[in-house]
Write a protein that holds these residues in place. Structure first.
Motif, PDB file in Angstrom:
ATOM      1  N   PHE A 221     -16.928  34.932 -31.378  1.00  0.00           N
ATOM      2  CA  PHE A 221     -16.223  35.978 -32.125  1.00  0.00           C
ATOM      3  C   PHE A 221     -14.859  36.277 -31.484  1.00  0.00           C
ATOM      4  O   PHE A 221     -13.871  36.483 -32.188  1.00  0.00           O
ATOM      5  CB  PHE A 221     -17.072  37.257 -32.243  1.00  0.00           C
ATOM      6  CG  PHE A 221     -16.478  38.228 -33.231  1.00  0.00           C
ATOM      7  CD1 PHE A 221     -16.683  38.062 -34.592  1.00  0.00           C
ATOM      8  CD2 PHE A 221     -15.660  39.276 -32.814  1.00  0.00           C
ATOM      9  CE1 PHE A 221     -16.086  38.922 -35.521  1.00  0.00           C
ATOM     10  CE2 PHE A 221     -15.069  40.139 -33.732  1.00  0.00           C
ATOM     11  CZ  PHE A 221     -15.284  39.962 -35.089  1.00  0.00           C
ATOM     12  N   LEU A 222     -14.811  36.247 -30.147  1.00  0.00           N
ATOM     13  CA  LEU A 222     -13.541  36.545 -29.466  1.00  0.00           C
ATOM     14  C   LEU A 222     -12.473  35.480 -29.736  1.00  0.00           C
ATOM     15  O   LEU A 222     -11.281  35.755 -29.628  1.00  0.00           O
ATOM     16  CB  LEU A 222     -13.775  36.701 -27.954  1.00  0.00           C
ATOM     17  CG  LEU A 222     -14.575  37.963 -27.580  1.00  0.00           C
ATOM     18  CD1 LEU A 222     -14.936  37.942 -26.101  1.00  0.00           C
ATOM     19  CD2 LEU A 222     -13.809  39.237 -27.921  1.00  0.00           C
TER      20      LEU A 222
ATOM     21  N   ILE B 150     -13.644  35.090 -45.543  1.00  0.00           N
ATOM     22  CA  ILE B 150     -14.812  35.715 -44.900  1.00  0.00           C
ATOM     23  C   ILE B 150     -14.386  37.058 -44.299  1.00  0.00           C
ATOM     24  O   ILE B 150     -13.352  37.138 -43.632  1.00  0.00           O
ATOM     25  CB  ILE B 150     -15.370  34.825 -43.771  1.00  0.00           C
ATOM     26  CG1 ILE B 150     -15.780  33.458 -44.322  1.00  0.00           C
ATOM     27  CG2 ILE B 150     -16.548  35.492 -43.068  1.00  0.00           C
ATOM     28  CD1 ILE B 150     -16.180  32.471 -43.239  1.00  0.00           C
ATOM     29  N   VAL B 151     -15.193  38.077 -44.549  1.00  0.00           N
ATOM     30  CA  VAL B 151     -14.951  39.375 -43.915  1.00  0.00           C
ATOM     31  C   VAL B 151     -16.113  39.636 -42.957  1.00  0.00           C
ATOM     32  O   VAL B 151     -17.276  39.643 -43.375  1.00  0.00           O
ATOM     33  CB  VAL B 151     -14.882  40.520 -44.945  1.00  0.00           C
ATOM     34  CG1 VAL B 151     -14.551  41.834 -44.249  1.00  0.00           C
ATOM     35  CG2 VAL B 151     -13.873  40.211 -46.035  1.00  0.00           C
TER      36      VAL B 151
ATOM     37  N   TRP C  95     -19.163  38.317 -47.208  1.00  0.00           N
ATOM     38  CA  TRP C  95     -19.309  39.369 -46.190  1.00  0.00           C
ATOM     39  C   TRP C  95     -20.289  38.876 -45.130  1.00  0.00           C
ATOM     40  O   TRP C  95     -21.411  38.492 -45.456  1.00  0.00           O
ATOM     41  CB  TRP C  95     -19.858  40.643 -46.842  1.00  0.00           C
ATOM     42  CG  TRP C  95     -19.913  41.822 -45.921  1.00  0.00           C
ATOM     43  CD1 TRP C  95     -20.954  42.205 -45.130  1.00  0.00           C
ATOM     44  CD2 TRP C  95     -18.862  42.772 -45.695  1.00  0.00           C
ATOM     45  NE1 TRP C  95     -20.617  43.329 -44.427  1.00  0.00           N
ATOM     46  CE2 TRP C  95     -19.349  43.708 -44.755  1.00  0.00           C
ATOM     47  CE3 TRP C  95     -17.568  42.927 -46.190  1.00  0.00           C
ATOM     48  CZ2 TRP C  95     -18.584  44.793 -44.309  1.00  0.00           C
ATOM     49  CZ3 TRP C  95     -16.811  44.004 -45.735  1.00  0.00           C
ATOM     50  CH2 TRP C  95     -17.306  44.914 -44.815  1.00  0.00           C
ATOM     51  N   LYS C  96     -19.849  38.843 -43.859  1.00  0.00           N
ATOM     52  CA  LYS C  96     -20.771  38.440 -42.783  1.00  0.00           C
ATOM     53  C   LYS C  96     -21.062  39.646 -41.907  1.00  0.00           C
ATOM     54  O   LYS C  96     -20.137  40.201 -41.283  1.00  0.00           O
ATOM     55  CB  LYS C  96     -20.156  37.314 -41.953  1.00  0.00           C
ATOM     56  CG  LYS C  96     -20.268  35.975 -42.623  1.00  0.00           C
ATOM     57  CD  LYS C  96     -20.324  34.842 -41.603  1.00  0.00           C
ATOM     58  CE  LYS C  96     -20.504  33.515 -42.337  1.00  0.00           C
ATOM     59  NZ  LYS C  96     -19.982  32.381 -41.586  1.00  0.00           N
ATOM     60  N   HIS C  97     -22.332  40.030 -41.874  1.00  0.00           N
ATOM     61  CA  HIS C  97     -22.710  41.206 -41.088  1.00  0.00           C
ATOM     62  C   HIS C  97     -22.618  40.900 -39.591  1.00  0.00           C
ATOM     63  O   HIS C  97     -23.098  39.873 -39.118  1.00  0.00           O
ATOM     64  CB  HIS C  97     -24.143  41.626 -41.442  1.00  0.00           C
ATOM     65  CG  HIS C  97     -24.594  42.804 -40.650  1.00  0.00           C
ATOM     66  ND1 HIS C  97     -24.141  44.093 -40.886  1.00  0.00           N
ATOM     67  CD2 HIS C  97     -25.429  42.888 -39.584  1.00  0.00           C
ATOM     68  CE1 HIS C  97     -24.689  44.909 -40.016  1.00  0.00           C
ATOM     69  NE2 HIS C  97     -25.479  44.209 -39.211  1.00  0.00           N
ATOM     70  N   VAL C  98     -22.007  41.820 -38.861  1.00  0.00           N
ATOM     71  CA  VAL C  98     -21.884  41.695 -37.402  1.00  0.00           C
ATOM     72  C   VAL C  98     -22.562  42.917 -36.783  1.00  0.00           C
ATOM     73  O   VAL C  98     -22.254  44.053 -37.164  1.00  0.00           O
ATOM     74  CB  VAL C  98     -20.387  41.659 -36.986  1.00  0.00           C
ATOM     75  CG1 VAL C  98     -20.241  41.649 -35.475  1.00  0.00           C
ATOM     76  CG2 VAL C  98     -19.692  40.452 -37.609  1.00  0.00           C
ATOM     77  N   ASN C  99     -23.474  42.688 -35.852  1.00  0.00           N
ATOM     78  CA  ASN C  99     -24.204  43.790 -35.227  1.00  0.00           C
ATOM     79  C   ASN C  99     -23.509  44.185 -33.914  1.00  0.00           C
ATOM     80  O   ASN C  99     -23.586  43.467 -32.913  1.00  0.00           O
ATOM     81  CB  ASN C  99     -25.655  43.357 -34.982  1.00  0.00           C
ATOM     82  CG  ASN C  99     -26.517  44.517 -34.537  1.00  0.00           C
ATOM     83  OD1 ASN C  99     -26.039  45.424 -33.848  1.00  0.00           O
ATOM     84  ND2 ASN C  99     -27.776  44.495 -34.927  1.00  0.00           N
ATOM     85  N   ILE C 100     -22.842  45.333 -33.961  1.00  0.00           N
ATOM     86  CA  ILE C 100     -22.072  45.790 -32.790  1.00  0.00           C
ATOM     87  C   ILE C 100     -22.996  46.092 -31.606  1.00  0.00           C
ATOM     88  O   ILE C 100     -22.719  45.710 -30.472  1.00  0.00           O
ATOM     89  CB  ILE C 100     -21.306  47.087 -33.135  1.00  0.00           C
ATOM     90  CG1 ILE C 100     -20.376  46.879 -34.327  1.00  0.00           C
ATOM     91  CG2 ILE C 100     -20.525  47.596 -31.955  1.00  0.00           C
ATOM     92  CD1 ILE C 100     -19.871  48.189 -34.921  1.00  0.00           C
TER      93      ILE C 100
ATOM     94  N   PRO D 252     -13.454  45.656 -38.698  1.00  0.00           N
ATOM     95  CA  PRO D 252     -13.431  44.478 -39.553  1.00  0.00           C
ATOM     96  C   PRO D 252     -12.430  43.422 -39.073  1.00  0.00           C
ATOM     97  O   PRO D 252     -11.385  43.745 -38.510  1.00  0.00           O
ATOM     98  CB  PRO D 252     -12.973  45.040 -40.905  1.00  0.00           C
ATOM     99  CG  PRO D 252     -12.103  46.203 -40.541  1.00  0.00           C
ATOM    100  CD  PRO D 252     -12.753  46.813 -39.331  1.00  0.00           C
ATOM    101  N   THR D 253     -12.787  42.167 -39.355  1.00  0.00           N
ATOM    102  CA  THR D 253     -11.909  41.027 -39.119  1.00  0.00           C
ATOM    103  C   THR D 253     -12.029  40.125 -40.338  1.00  0.00           C
ATOM    104  O   THR D 253     -13.142  39.847 -40.793  1.00  0.00           O
ATOM    105  CB  THR D 253     -12.349  40.273 -37.841  1.00  0.00           C
ATOM    106  OG1 THR D 253     -12.110  41.122 -36.712  1.00  0.00           O
ATOM    107  CG2 THR D 253     -11.575  38.979 -37.654  1.00  0.00           C
TER     108      THR D 253
END
Ligand SMILES: N[C@@H](CCC(=O)N[C@@H](CS)C(=O)NCC(=O)O)C(=O)O
Length: 198
Positions: free
Chosen positions: A43-44, A2-3, A28-33, A53-54
């Motif tokens: 997430f932490l 997973i990215v 791909w997993k979208h992350v909303n900053i 990216p992680t």
């Protein structure tokens, strides 16, 4: 694997572009900053630094820092030279990107594009222009001598620098002053397997 990423982020685009060029399967997993999704307790636990990216590999090992991720996936590919000197030149550009390029160009872009240039950050935005143009000037000089940053072949140094350079205009930088960079951008964006920001 997973990215976690956001395709509007240059740091994340680096990873997406490399995985696409090397045809490496991933989710791909979208992350909303802006919605604080990098700072949630979930997430932490994955990345204590709270940044994308992680990557979470299939065996659950985690990898952070865009340029380290590029090095990991490019190992044994033509995008990472075996020769010691050329490999060190790749690292030189990767560190340059993080210390002398991204802090100016990506931050100016963030202030203008993501934040909509709030009044209290205009002075900071203006103060980033000299440093960004210095970085672009160094790239321009190298690209007047070689087709790609390290040599005549593309490496992950080009992917790392491409990410924020091709959208530098969104940070107030005028790429028409840099014809060799423009030509290099055209070469990269016409590669088979190219993906851009979306
Ligand atoms: N040096 C890191 C920088 C990563 C970074 O700053 N990511 C930004 C997006 S471009 C982020 O996740 N910001 C969210 C936050 O700080 O909460 C890398 O190259 O991966």
């Amino acid at each position: 694997m997973i990215v976690y990423g956001d395709l509007q982020s240059g740091n994340c685009l680096k990873v997406k572009l490399l995985l696409s060029l090397l045809d490496i399967e991933h989710q791909w997993k979208h992350v909303n900053i802006l919605e604080g999704e990098t700072q949630t307790s979930e997430f932490l636990l994955i990345n204590p630094n709270g940044k994308i990216p992680t990557v979470v590999l299939d065996d659950n090992r985690v990898l952070c820092e865009s340029n380290a991720i590029l090095g990991f996936f490019a190992e044994n590919s033509e995008l990472l030279p075996q020769d010691n000197y050329l490999r060190a030149k790749v690292y030189e550009w990767l560190f340059f990107e993080q210390y002398s390029h991204e802090p100016y160009i990506a931050v100016a872009r963030f202030i203008q594009k993501y934040l909509g240039m709030p009044e209290h950050r205009v002075e900071e935005f203006n103060s980033l222009q000299d440093g960004g143009n210095k970085a672009l000037g160094i790239m321009e000089q190298q690209l007047s001598k070689t087709a790609y940053l390290v040599c005549e072949q593309m490496t992950i140094a080009d992917i790392a620098l491409y990410a924020y350079t091709h959208v530098a205009d969104e940070g107030g930088f005028d790429l028409t002053d840099y014809p060799n960079i423009q030509h290099w951008i055209d070469n990269i964006s016409s590669l088979d397997g190219y993906v851009g920001m979306s």
